[in-house]
Design a protein around this motif. Structure first.
Motif, PDB file in Angstrom:
ATOM      1  N   UNK A  30      13.448   2.852  -8.391  1.00  0.00           N
ATOM      2  CA  UNK A  30      13.840   2.251  -7.117  1.00  0.00           C
ATOM      3  C   UNK A  30      12.928   1.081  -6.807  1.00  0.00           C
ATOM      4  N   UNK A  31      13.470   0.110  -6.084  1.00  0.00           N
ATOM      5  CA  UNK A  31      12.708  -1.084  -5.725  1.00  0.00           C
ATOM      6  C   UNK A  31      13.057  -1.489  -4.292  1.00  0.00           C
ATOM      7  N   UNK A  32      12.075  -2.050  -3.583  1.00  0.00           N
ATOM      8  CA  UNK A  32      12.300  -2.564  -2.234  1.00  0.00           C
ATOM      9  C   UNK A  32      11.340  -3.724  -1.985  1.00  0.00           C
ATOM     10  N   UNK A  33      11.634  -4.516  -0.983  1.00  0.00           N
ATOM     11  CA  UNK A  33      10.708  -5.576  -0.595  1.00  0.00           C
ATOM     12  C   UNK A  33       9.495  -4.973   0.093  1.00  0.00           C
ATOM     13  N   UNK A  34       8.336  -5.552  -0.159  1.00  0.00           N
ATOM     14  CA  UNK A  34       7.122  -5.099   0.505  1.00  0.00           C
ATOM     15  C   UNK A  34       7.145  -5.548   1.964  1.00  0.00           C
ATOM     16  N   UNK A  35       7.060  -4.627   2.921  1.00  0.00           N
ATOM     17  CA  UNK A  35       7.058  -5.032   4.330  1.00  0.00           C
ATOM     18  C   UNK A  35       5.851  -5.904   4.661  1.00  0.00           C
ATOM     19  N   UNK A  36       6.042  -6.847   5.537  1.00  0.00           N
ATOM     20  CA  UNK A  36       4.946  -7.715   5.975  1.00  0.00           C
ATOM     21  C   UNK A  36       4.513  -7.379   7.392  1.00  0.00           C
ATOM     22  N   UNK A  37       4.650  -6.129   7.761  1.00  0.00           N
ATOM     23  CA  UNK A  37       4.207  -5.675   9.065  1.00  0.00           C
ATOM     24  C   UNK A  37       5.118  -4.573   9.584  1.00  0.00           C
ATOM     25  N   UNK A  38       4.818  -4.064  10.785  1.00  0.00           N
ATOM     26  CA  UNK A  38       3.756  -4.582  11.663  1.00  0.00           C
ATOM     27  C   UNK A  38       2.347  -4.179  11.249  1.00  0.00           C
ATOM     28  N   UNK A  39       2.211  -3.051  10.522  1.00  0.00           N
ATOM     29  CA  UNK A  39       0.889  -2.604  10.078  1.00  0.00           C
ATOM     30  C   UNK A  39       1.004  -2.111   8.637  1.00  0.00           C
ATOM     31  N   UNK A  40      -0.123  -1.698   8.085  1.00  0.00           N
ATOM     32  CA  UNK A  40      -0.113  -1.170   6.732  1.00  0.00           C
ATOM     33  C   UNK A  40       0.675   0.114   6.577  1.00  0.00           C
ATOM     34  N   UNK A  41       0.870   0.840   7.665  1.00  0.00           N
ATOM     35  CA  UNK A  41       1.644   2.083   7.586  1.00  0.00           C
ATOM     36  C   UNK A  41       3.068   1.796   7.146  1.00  0.00           C
ATOM     37  N   UNK A  42       3.601   0.630   7.532  1.00  0.00           N
ATOM     38  CA  UNK A  42       4.953   0.261   7.103  1.00  0.00           C
ATOM     39  C   UNK A  42       5.011   0.106   5.587  1.00  0.00           C
ATOM     40  N   UNK A  43       3.934  -0.400   5.000  1.00  0.00           N
ATOM     41  CA  UNK A  43       3.882  -0.548   3.542  1.00  0.00           C
ATOM     42  C   UNK A  43       3.789   0.833   2.895  1.00  0.00           C
ATOM     43  N   UNK A  44       2.953   1.704   3.474  1.00  0.00           N
ATOM     44  CA  UNK A  44       2.870   3.079   2.965  1.00  0.00           C
ATOM     45  C   UNK A  44       4.231   3.743   2.983  1.00  0.00           C
ATOM     46  N   UNK A  45       4.962   3.577   4.080  1.00  0.00           N
ATOM     47  CA  UNK A  45       6.292   4.181   4.192  1.00  0.00           C
ATOM     48  C   UNK A  45       7.242   3.614   3.148  1.00  0.00           C
ATOM     49  N   UNK A  46       7.101   2.316   2.841  1.00  0.00           N
ATOM     50  CA  UNK A  46       7.945   1.719   1.804  1.00  0.00           C
ATOM     51  C   UNK A  46       7.641   2.329   0.439  1.00  0.00           C
ATOM     52  N   UNK A  47       6.357   2.563   0.157  1.00  0.00           N
ATOM     53  CA  UNK A  47       5.970   3.218  -1.101  1.00  0.00           C
ATOM     54  C   UNK A  47       6.590   4.605  -1.175  1.00  0.00           C
ATOM     55  N   UNK A  48       6.435   5.387  -0.121  1.00  0.00           N
ATOM     56  CA  UNK A  48       6.996   6.742  -0.114  1.00  0.00           C
ATOM     57  C   UNK A  48       8.517   6.695  -0.233  1.00  0.00           C
ATOM     58  N   UNK A  49       9.126   5.667   0.367  1.00  0.00           N
ATOM     59  CA  UNK A  49      10.580   5.536   0.313  1.00  0.00           C
ATOM     60  C   UNK A  49      11.098   5.302  -1.098  1.00  0.00           C
TER      61      UNK A  49
ATOM     62  N   UNK B 238      -2.865   3.044   3.421  1.00  0.00           N
ATOM     63  CA  UNK B 238      -3.179   4.328   2.788  1.00  0.00           C
ATOM     64  C   UNK B 238      -2.188   4.618   1.664  1.00  0.00           C
ATOM     65  N   UNK B 239      -2.684   5.090   0.515  1.00  0.00           N
ATOM     66  CA  UNK B 239      -1.801   5.312  -0.625  1.00  0.00           C
ATOM     67  C   UNK B 239      -1.943   6.704  -1.231  1.00  0.00           C
ATOM     68  N   UNK B 240      -3.118   7.044  -1.737  1.00  0.00           N
ATOM     69  CA  UNK B 240      -3.217   8.289  -2.502  1.00  0.00           C
ATOM     70  C   UNK B 240      -2.999   9.526  -1.630  1.00  0.00           C
ATOM     71  N   UNK B 241      -3.514   9.519  -0.412  1.00  0.00           N
ATOM     72  CA  UNK B 241      -3.336  10.673   0.474  1.00  0.00           C
ATOM     73  C   UNK B 241      -1.883  10.950   0.781  1.00  0.00           C
ATOM     74  N   UNK B 242      -1.152   9.970   1.344  1.00  0.00           N
ATOM     75  CA  UNK B 242       0.266  10.212   1.656  1.00  0.00           C
ATOM     76  C   UNK B 242       1.107  10.543   0.426  1.00  0.00           C
ATOM     77  N   UNK B 243       0.826   9.896  -0.707  1.00  0.00           N
ATOM     78  CA  UNK B 243       1.617  10.189  -1.899  1.00  0.00           C
ATOM     79  C   UNK B 243       1.306  11.592  -2.426  1.00  0.00           C
ATOM     80  N   UNK B 244       0.047  11.998  -2.325  1.00  0.00           N
ATOM     81  CA  UNK B 244      -0.330  13.348  -2.732  1.00  0.00           C
ATOM     82  C   UNK B 244       0.395  14.402  -1.904  1.00  0.00           C
ATOM     83  N   UNK B 245       0.532  14.131  -0.613  1.00  0.00           N
ATOM     84  CA  UNK B 245       1.242  15.074   0.260  1.00  0.00           C
ATOM     85  C   UNK B 245       2.722  15.134  -0.115  1.00  0.00           C
ATOM     86  N   UNK B 246       3.338  13.975  -0.328  1.00  0.00           N
ATOM     87  CA  UNK B 246       4.763  13.935  -0.673  1.00  0.00           C
ATOM     88  C   UNK B 246       5.030  14.675  -1.977  1.00  0.00           C
TER      89      UNK B 246
END
Length: 322
Positions: free
Chosen positions: A29-48, A96-104
């Motif tokens: 799967x692929x998506x555009x990297x969000x440019x905001x509003x915060x880094x959490x949006x990018x984390x959510x895109x990774x999890x997505x 944040x990357x490793x923590x949220x991905x570890x939980x998922x």
């Protein structure tokens, strides 16, 4: 059966692949990297994208054995996060990357690397020789390297080793790098800075040229497209070859690799014009053994393939760990 997840987090796109224990990709799967509003949006895109890749593979995310991430930097390895990424808006100060991905994925085996280290892991894993001493060099919008020495990936204590683009090659500091310092390799040869360097060279010696140096949209693509048809374009490419060869010679002296794989958009789109001048000058610049220098075998898949290989080999790319 074991399942493994690879993630490539770039400034433009984020993608994920899921493979079985043979390395066969089952979902992606692929998506555009969000440019905001915060880094959490990018984390959510990774999890997505991980969820979507798992869904395409027909598995639940919790079925994954391990995951690897190749990410833009700078990194904070201790926290498993990207900190103040240079190529995203200032509002994104932490991803944040490793923590949220570890939980998922319900696994503690999540390996985070900068993108060039993911690249060297991928090249090592897929190489016929699986060499213990090698480098993956990217020449793209920036310049960086992933380094493997004696079978160990050199991450650095904070995950930011390999920033070779910020080696000072020119003590006179003719060009200013995007980081604000003068004379760095990246200030001359990265895709973002090649047109700036060409303009400076032309201002110093305003010869006749068909290059659109005054056009605001003048780019590195213009320089390489005029190769062999415009004397000034050829001069710029010759100068780039000199700086690139000097940077590669420094890498050879520092790390003694058996092979250097070169990737990134500038190299992938212009392999002969980028690699041939480097190879031609190694004999004059290197006092030790000269490594094989070749284009990446993995194209623009190198980071996500490296992240996947990291997941499969405990963060090393060493096939004996399978």
């Amino acid at each position: 059966m074991a399942y493994y997840v690879g993630v490539d987090l770039g400034a433009t796109n984020v993608r994920s692949v899921v493979a079985d224990d043979t390395g066969t990709v089952l979902g992606q799967s692929r998506a555009q990297t969000p440019h905001g509003p915060t880094g959490i949006a990018v984390t959510e895109a990774v999890l997505g994208v991980v969820r979507e890749a798992c869904d395409e593979a027909g598995i639940d995310p919790s079925d994954a054995t391990a995951a690897g991430i190749g990410a833009i930097g700078p990194l904070d390895l201790a926290e498993g996060a990207v900190e103040n990424p240079a190529n995203l808006p200032d509002t994104i100060d932490r991803i944040p990357l490793t923590g949220p991905l570890s939980v998922l994925l319900d696994t503690d085996d999540v390996y985070l690397h900068n993108d060039t280290n993911a690249g060297v892991i991928g090249e090592r894993f897929h190489s016929d020789r699986n060499p213990d001493d090698m480098v993956y060099l990217t020449i793209s919008s920036g310049i960086g390297a992933g380094v493997c020495v004696d079978g160990h990936i050199i991450d650095g204590w904070d995950g930011n080793a390999g920033e070779v683009g910020h080696m000072t090659l020119d003590p006179h500091g003719f060009m200013t790098c995007g980081c604000g310092h003068d004379g760095h390799w990246e200030g001359y040869c990265s895709g973002n800075n090649i047109p700036k360097y060409a303009r400076e060279l032309h201002e110093e010696d305003p010869v006749e040229t068909s290059l659109p140096v005054e056009d605001p949209d003048f780019s590195a693509v213009d320089v390489f497209e005029h190769a062999g048809r415009d004397d000034f374009a050829d001069h710029v490419i010759s100068q780039l070859g000199h700086w690139n060869a000097m940077g590669v010679a420094n890498i050879v002296h520092a790390y003694a690799p058996l092979i250097i794989y070169v990737g990134g958009a500038v190299a992938l789109n212009n392999p002969d014009l980028v690699l041939d001048p480097i190879r031609a000058q190694m004999g004059d610049m290197v006092m030790s053994n000269i490594p094989e220098i070749q284009l990446t075998t993995l194209g623009d898949e190198v980071v996500v393939e490296g992240a996947l290989a990291s997941a499969m080999t405990g963060g090393t790319g060493d096939r004996s760990r399978l």
